[in-house]
Design a protein around this motif. Structure first.
Motif: not given
Length: 455
Positions: A9-10, A110-112, A160-169
């Motif tokens: 769905y996402i 996150m899988r993206g 909300v960034g455009k890079g290939d990294t997500i940083i999540a608490e």
């Protein structure tokens, strides 16, 4: 409904409705989904800056929860505070629209990303996630960020960034972090907490173990070698370790103080990686800095980004945050709400050279106060003056028959205040030059510090 996979769905062009969209991790979620080309609508109980910001992006937000708000949605995402009896959730169920939790949506997102850095632990998450964000920004990776507090660098708790990294608490409460998809999982510590949800420490450890096992082949689990709970949950997973004790892969050397702040070399496998001067105090923050540096190292970020990022970090909101002064006393606010966090805060505070450390503590939830009662009673003896506000109920009703008055009876010399107003007035009469006043807790105790410093 469990057989429905949110990842189906996402996708761009799909229409999602977010219930409780003004929340700290719901509003950035709406922004990220909108940015990837989904059609987003939302609802919230109140107008807020977050709601205004979402509307400025072209996301319609309804105030109040009504069944018709979900009309036309292909999926509904809710915040943890919204239950099945909510009219929008009830309507979605009635119409066969799949309903997902916020954490599931973040996990699907996150899988993206090539790199999904998830920071977990009983405490230190917000500070360490904030440190990782500073390093990621300094390295120019343009990260997407999700923090459970406000970071001055971002002016918010998200980016909300455009890079290939997500940083999540990544929070263990209700096992929400088990919906995430870390490629790098950091485990800061594993202790007893959230015993209104978990049965005991073994149950908590089992949850953290499952979190660590989410990391795929080629990813890394990063573990605090100084914490027995963290070490035990990562056994057999070949973790990358950080710590102040000997033997950790990432450690601090040549540790000393300059202007009251920790200065040290960060060494990885005995080789110098970065030389840092922190702007935050305390042994716990040296440990948090090592965790962030270990994450940067496994993500192949340069040492200079660690130096620059950590050197510029002055703390997250409500983490030993200076509020101002009252009658010559310095007033600081902190979110600590677990005995171990309190001990770290108070131990650090007593090393700062103040004449007196005055701690005004507001316990958070009846269940936590009852479960960790002995720990609170012991650690609250550390300040020179201990004042107790009534327990902040949060999501609970008092079925435990416990109040802060009970706690005060077990802390010699402490005083109990049934209202924050009475506590504020007492602090104002107490405050003198050379004092450090700490307002501490995860509820609304911060308003006391604001009242003291607004005159």
């Amino acid at each position: 409904m469990e057989t429905v996979n949110i990842r189906d769905y996402i996708t761009p062009g799909r229409r999602a409705h977010l219930v409780g969209v003004g929340g700290v991790s719901m509003s950035p979620l709406a922004e990220v989904l909108h940015g990837m080309g989904m059609e987003i609508t939302g609802s919230d109980m109140n107008e807020s800056a977050a709601v205004a910001h979402l509307r400025s992006l072209g996301i319609p937000v309804a105030i109040g929860h009504r069944g018709e708000n979900v009309q036309g949605a292909e999926l509904v995402i809710r915040t943890a505070a919204v239950h099945d009896d909510n009219p929008e959730i009830a309507r979605a169920h009635a119409q066969g629209i799949p309903v997902f939790e916020r954490a599931q949506a973040w996990g699907a997102l996150m899988r993206g990303y090539k790199n999904a850095l998830c920071i977990a632990g009983t405490h230190g998450k917000t500070t360490t996630t904030s440190m990782c964000t500073h390093i990621g920004m300094a390295a120019g990776v343009d990260p997407t960020v999700m923090i459970g507090g406000t970071l001055p660098l971002l002016g918010a708790g998200h980016r909300v960034g455009k890079g290939d990294t997500i940083i999540a608490e990544s929070c263990e409460y209700c096992n929400s972090f088990l919906s995430f998809a870390p490629t790098v999982a950091v485990i800061l510590n594993v202790e007893e907490d959230h015993l209104d949800f978990f049965q005991d420490l073994d149950d908590i450890k089992a949850s953290f173990r499952r979190f660590a096992e989410l990391v795929p082949a080629g990813g890394r689990v990063i573990v605090n070698a100084d914490n027995a709970g963290a070490r035990s949950v990562a056994q057999g997973l070949d973790p990358f370790t950080f710590g102040l004790e000997e033997g950790a892969a990432c450690t601090a050397r040549n540790l000393h103080q300059e202007d009251g702040c920790p200065v040290f070399d960060i060494c990885v496998h005995d080789a110098l990686y970065a030389h840092v001067k922190l702007q935050v105090h305390g042994r716990h923050n040296i440990s948090n800095a090592l965790a962030a540096a270990a994450a940067a190292y496994v993500l192949n970020l340069p040492g200079r980004a660690v130096e620059e990022g950590l050197g510029a970090f002055t703390g997250a909101g409500r983490r030993f945050e200076k509020k101002g002064a009252c009658n010559g006393a310095d007033v600081y606010d902190d979110y600590a709400h677990h005995p171990d966090e309190l001990r770290a805060l108070l131990t650090m505070s007593k090393e700062l050279g103040y004449r007196r450390v005055i701690c005004a503590f507001q316990p958070h939830t009846y269940s936590r106060t009852e479960a960790l009662f002995d720990g609170f009673a012991e650690v609250l003896r550390l300040p020179d003056v201990t004042l107790l506000a009534e327990i902040f109920a949060a999501r609970e009703s008092n079925e435990h028959g416990i109040t802060s008055r009970t706690l005060a009876e077990h802390v010699p010399g402490s005083q109990y205040f049934p209202t924050l107003e009475a506590l504020t007035e007492h602090l104002r009469t107490l405050a003198q030059p050379g004092d450090l006043i700490l307002t501490v807790g995860a509820g609304d105790i911060y308003t006391v510090g604001e009242a003291l410093t607004s005159h």
